[in-house]
Structures are given as C-alpha cells and as structure tokens.
Write a protein that holds these residues in place. Sequence first.
Motif, PDB file in Angstrom:
ATOM      1  N   ILE B 135       0.834  -1.203   0.000  1.00 27.40           N
ATOM      2  CA  ILE B 135       0.000   0.000   0.000  1.00 27.40           C
ATOM      3  C   ILE B 135       0.872   1.258   0.000  1.00 27.40           C
ATOM      4  N   ALA B 136       1.864   1.276   0.891  1.00 32.19           N
ATOM      5  CA  ALA B 136       2.732   2.459   0.997  1.00 32.19           C
ATOM      6  C   ALA B 136       3.426   2.738  -0.336  1.00 32.19           C
ATOM      7  N   LYS B 137       3.887   1.658  -1.001  1.00 34.04           N
ATOM      8  CA  LYS B 137       4.575   1.845  -2.284  1.00 34.04           C
ATOM      9  C   LYS B 137       3.601   2.274  -3.374  1.00 34.04           C
ATOM     10  N   SER B 138       2.374   1.767  -3.312  1.00 34.06           N
ATOM     11  CA  SER B 138       1.425   2.133  -4.368  1.00 34.06           C
ATOM     12  C   SER B 138       0.970   3.583  -4.218  1.00 34.06           C
ATOM     13  N   VAL B 139       0.993   4.106  -3.001  1.00 30.82           N
ATOM     14  CA  VAL B 139       0.533   5.479  -2.796  1.00 30.82           C
ATOM     15  C   VAL B 139       1.680   6.487  -2.888  1.00 30.82           C
ATOM     16  N   TRP B 140       2.892   6.011  -2.871  1.00 32.80           N
ATOM     17  CA  TRP B 140       4.069   6.897  -2.897  1.00 32.80           C
ATOM     18  C   TRP B 140       4.066   7.864  -4.083  1.00 32.80           C
ATOM     19  N   PRO B 141       3.739   7.400  -5.302  1.00 35.77           N
ATOM     20  CA  PRO B 141       3.736   8.350  -6.426  1.00 35.77           C
ATOM     21  C   PRO B 141       2.717   9.485  -6.248  1.00 35.77           C
ATOM     22  N   ARG B 142       1.656   9.241  -5.485  1.00 36.82           N
ATOM     23  CA  ARG B 142       0.679  10.312  -5.243  1.00 36.82           C
ATOM     24  C   ARG B 142       1.274  11.401  -4.342  1.00 36.82           C
ATOM     25  N   TRP B 143       2.146  11.014  -3.420  1.00 36.83           N
ATOM     26  CA  TRP B 143       2.814  12.019  -2.591  1.00 36.83           C
ATOM     27  C   TRP B 143       3.797  12.824  -3.427  1.00 36.83           C
ATOM     28  N   VAL B 144       4.454  12.156  -4.355  1.00 33.07           N
ATOM     29  CA  VAL B 144       5.357  12.877  -5.274  1.00 33.07           C
ATOM     30  C   VAL B 144       4.534  13.878  -6.093  1.00 33.07           C
ATOM     31  N   GLU B 145       3.364  13.412  -6.545  1.00 32.64           N
ATOM     32  CA  GLU B 145       2.459  14.274  -7.314  1.00 32.64           C
ATOM     33  C   GLU B 145       2.019  15.492  -6.487  1.00 32.64           C
ATOM     34  N   ALA B 146       1.681  15.255  -5.219  1.00 33.37           N
ATOM     35  CA  ALA B 146       1.297  16.370  -4.339  1.00 33.37           C
ATOM     36  C   ALA B 146       2.431  17.392  -4.259  1.00 33.37           C
ATOM     37  N   CYS B 147       3.656  16.901  -4.140  1.00 37.50           N
ATOM     38  CA  CYS B 147       4.811  17.808  -4.086  1.00 37.50           C
ATOM     39  C   CYS B 147       4.974  18.556  -5.414  1.00 37.50           C
ATOM     40  N   ASP B 148       4.713  17.860  -6.521  1.00 38.04           N
ATOM     41  CA  ASP B 148       4.800  18.510  -7.837  1.00 38.04           C
ATOM     42  C   ASP B 148       3.763  19.632  -7.958  1.00 38.04           C
ATOM     43  N   ILE B 149       2.552  19.374  -7.456  1.00 35.44           N
ATOM     44  CA  ILE B 149       1.505  20.412  -7.480  1.00 35.44           C
ATOM     45  C   ILE B 149       1.979  21.632  -6.698  1.00 35.44           C
ATOM     46  N   ILE B 150       2.523  21.371  -5.512  1.00 39.46           N
ATOM     47  CA  ILE B 150       2.998  22.491  -4.678  1.00 39.46           C
ATOM     48  C   ILE B 150       4.056  23.293  -5.431  1.00 39.46           C
ATOM     49  N   GLU B 151       5.026  22.601  -6.002  1.00 42.80           N
ATOM     50  CA  GLU B 151       6.095  23.325  -6.712  1.00 42.80           C
ATOM     51  C   GLU B 151       5.565  24.113  -7.903  1.00 42.80           C
ATOM     52  N   ALA B 152       4.626  23.509  -8.633  1.00 39.44           N
ATOM     53  CA  ALA B 152       4.092  24.174  -9.825  1.00 39.44           C
ATOM     54  C   ALA B 152       3.302  25.429  -9.460  1.00 39.44           C
ATOM     55  N   ARG B 153       2.711  25.448  -8.260  1.00 39.44           N
ATOM     56  CA  ARG B 153       1.862  26.588  -7.885  1.00 39.44           C
ATOM     57  C   ARG B 153       2.483  27.468  -6.817  1.00 39.44           C
ATOM     58  N   LEU B 154       3.758  27.278  -6.576  1.00 39.24           N
ATOM     59  CA  LEU B 154       4.408  27.991  -5.477  1.00 39.24           C
ATOM     60  C   LEU B 154       4.377  29.506  -5.720  1.00 39.24           C
ATOM     61  N   ALA B 155       3.968  30.258  -4.708  1.00 34.12           N
ATOM     62  CA  ALA B 155       3.901  31.723  -4.812  1.00 34.12           C
ATOM     63  C   ALA B 155       5.302  32.276  -5.085  1.00 34.12           C
ATOM     64  N   PRO B 156       5.383  33.410  -5.784  1.00 35.63           N
ATOM     65  CA  PRO B 156       6.685  33.997  -6.104  1.00 35.63           C
ATOM     66  C   PRO B 156       7.510  34.236  -4.838  1.00 35.63           C
ATOM     67  N   GLY B 157       8.775  33.917  -4.908  1.00 39.42           N
ATOM     68  CA  GLY B 157       9.672  34.154  -3.772  1.00 39.42           C
ATOM     69  C   GLY B 157       9.678  33.045  -2.734  1.00 39.42           C
ATOM     70  N   GLU B 158       8.720  32.104  -2.822  1.00 37.87           N
ATOM     71  CA  GLU B 158       8.690  31.007  -1.848  1.00 37.87           C
ATOM     72  C   GLU B 158       9.651  29.900  -2.271  1.00 37.87           C
ATOM     73  N   SER B 159      10.097  29.096  -1.305  1.00 39.95           N
ATOM     74  CA  SER B 159      10.789  27.865  -1.679  1.00 39.95           C
ATOM     75  C   SER B 159      10.196  26.726  -0.862  1.00 39.95           C
ATOM     76  N   PHE B 160      10.252  25.545  -1.425  1.00 36.18           N
ATOM     77  CA  PHE B 160       9.591  24.379  -0.834  1.00 36.18           C
ATOM     78  C   PHE B 160      10.557  23.202  -0.826  1.00 36.18           C
ATOM     79  N   ASP B 161      10.858  22.692   0.359  1.00 29.91           N
ATOM     80  CA  ASP B 161      11.768  21.554   0.481  1.00 29.91           C
ATOM     81  C   ASP B 161      10.922  20.292   0.703  1.00 29.91           C
ATOM     82  N   ARG B 162      10.771  19.507  -0.350  1.00 32.85           N
ATOM     83  CA  ARG B 162       9.860  18.361  -0.265  1.00 32.85           C
ATOM     84  C   ARG B 162      10.350  17.257   0.676  1.00 32.85           C
ATOM     85  N   ARG B 163      11.601  17.331   1.075  1.00 33.50           N
ATOM     86  CA  ARG B 163      12.094  16.312   2.008  1.00 33.50           C
ATOM     87  C   ARG B 163      11.309  16.317   3.327  1.00 33.50           C
TER      88      ARG B 163
END
Lengths: 205, 205
Positions: B135-163
């Motif tokens: 289950i954890a492995k099957s859902v892992w790509p969705r967490w990567v996707e969530a991080c991708d959404i955050i990066e794609a919509r990040l407000a100007p000047g912000e930085s996001f450390d997905r770790r």
Amino acid sequence: MTTAPSTENATPGNLPDRIRASALDDIRLYGILGLRVTRVAKRANCSVTQIYRHFDDRDGLLADVLSGLFREITTRNIESSIAALSAMDSITIPDLVSILPMPSNITKREDTLLRSQILAVATVNHTLRDGLADIAKSVWPRWVEACDIIEARLAPGESFDRRVVFVVLLNSNLFYNSLLDEHGINDDEYRAFMIDAFRMKPSAN
Amino acid sequence: MTTAPSTENATPGNLPDRIRASALDDIRLYGILGLRVTRVAKRANCSVTQIYRHFDDRDGLLADVLSGLFREITTRNIESSIAALSAMDSITIPDLVSILPMPSNITKREDTLLRSQILAVATVNHTLRDGLADIAKSVWPRWVEACDIIEARLAPGESFDRRVVFVVLLNSNLFYNSLLDEHGINDDEYRAFMIDAFRMKPSAN
C-alpha cells in the motif's frame, strides 16, 4: 523480543513481581498483542483472579509492565545520547547526526519497535497513557540538558536548531519509511536532511 | 473507534466478507489489541475453524482487515491533501502548513491513532507488514504528485523543500508530543517550525 530485565528480578515470594516477570516473558515470546492473562497466571503460579486483584484487569497489567519497559527504553535513549555528546569536545552538526539511528537499521532496533508498540497501546489504554505521560515529562528536562550540552560545545561557525529534537526526532520512528523499500529515504538522504534541519535558524514568521 | 466501512459492506452469503465485517466490529468495540477470534466467529455466525481456513490464523485475519483499514486511511490522507492543494491557485508555505494536522488535535484524530496502531502491529505481524508495504509503495507516487503540485503553484519568492514531507510528515504522529502536556510543542511552535522546515534548501553538505 525485548532486552528488558528478565525473571531474575522477581522475588519468588513477591506475587506482583512474579506476575510482572511472567508478563514480560509472555511479551518476549508472543509480543504485546499476544499477551494472554491465563498464560501469565500459569507461569507465575497463581490464578487469574489474583492477577486481577493486583492489576485490576488485562489493561492494568499491561499498563504496569509496559510503563516499566518504556521507562527503561526512554532512559537508555537519553542517557546514551548524553554520554555520546559528553564525549565530544567540539560538536559539529555532522558529528551530532552521526549518533542518530539511521533509516537502514530501524527494523533491527528492537527498542525503537517496542517503543512504537507501547505508544500505540497507550492510544487505547488510558492507564498506560498516564504512566507514559509521567515518564515522558520526567525525562523531558534531560532532553533540554542534552540540547544545552550541544549548544555549549558547538564548533565555531555551526548553528543548532533544537526544535529538530523536539518536533522531529522524539515523534518519529521511520517504520513507515522502511515499508517503502527503494522509495524510502536512505541513510545518506536522511543524514543530509538532518544536517540541514539542525542548521536551520528560527525565522520571525 | 474507527470510521471504516461497516457491516453493510458484507454480502450475507460471502463468508470471508462476513468474517471481515465481524472483525472490524470487534476492532471498533475493543480495539485492535482486544480482537478475539471466538467473538469474531460468533458474530459472523461461523466457527473458529472456518476463520482459520480462510485467514490461516489470528495474525492472518488481522493482516487482512488492518491492510484494508490502512489502505482507506492512507488513501483518504493523500486524496484530501491533493484536493486541498488543487483548490489553491498560488501556494505560500503558510498556506501549505495550514492544511497540516496540528499537535493539539492529534488525540482526536482517530485515523492518525489507528494508523499508528496498525503500523505498530505490523512490526510483529509479517503478513501485515508486507500488505502495508504494498500500500505504501502504491501510494508513494501520489505524494510525489502532491509535491509537484505544490512546486508548480508555489507563490513567487517562496521555496519548498519536499524532504519535509517524506522525512518528517510521513513518519511522525506526534502522540509522544501529546504526552508532554505543557512541555509539548504547541500549535504555534509546530506551525513556525514547519514553515521554516519547508523553506529550507538542500545544501551541498
């Protein structure tokens, strides 16, 4: 399954201690979830009624025995951390990170796994929850002390954000990470993250 | 004690499903630790032998039922996170932190507590461990996707450390923190820490 004190701690004539020792044996053999009061009674050479007289019920017995185990694990953790820090004259953040448990050995760390099991039982066993709260609060000043040692011996130019200890380390066990196999954080990534995290500085946000 | 699907999911004629539904009821009433196979059999109107025929043993039954619960909790977590992120056009780090569970409500979050119990059981139940790993492995790509959404919509000047998502959030449940009462991290401290942590930048250490 644990490194807890064994039956030799039991005074043969002291029934509660004999019950505790028998319960620890049962946990060692069958896990916390597998503990059976009838088996504990048989091994302690007493009746189930006598167990209930001393510990109220199965939850009461678990609360007593698991609090003892939790106190040992918690004490061992903080004391070995303080000993390791005290052995360093000048502490860099990589030095500090070098004494942390790494993701790769989480499943071999019986104390860590047992700690997570005890915490999980406490979410539904309120007597145990109260026992663990007393232990956690009594050991809290030692963690503050460990942070004070780190700050006092911090190598020139280093910075140390103690929030990482209280927010991350004390609340994490990385078992979930171990489920992820090749997707999981590996030791190098964990080390690099922790180094950056300890070097954060609280901002005025 | 859970928000899992109830007995209505059980087809009356399907014995394994009836056993699963009965086991879920037992867990809801007595907790994971309190599950009794004899009681599960009685409620499912079958014999203990029939349960063992379908699920091998108590551990097999727990592995089956708890995997199902874990899948629901995990799916609910990631899907509600992605829905919340998708509703934001421009994401600041304080926005992101505003959707995290806070320390003050950890003990009211039944999903979180149940998740920690299931993970603890998996440390000693290897069939369950394997189920959770899938289950954890099957859902892992969705967490990567969530991080991708955050990066794609990040407000100007912000930085996001997905770790922070993978090292801290997924491995933490803050139950230990709740034991500390006034010494524990409070919501403001937690929020401030997470804001700083998400704004870290990986250094070349």
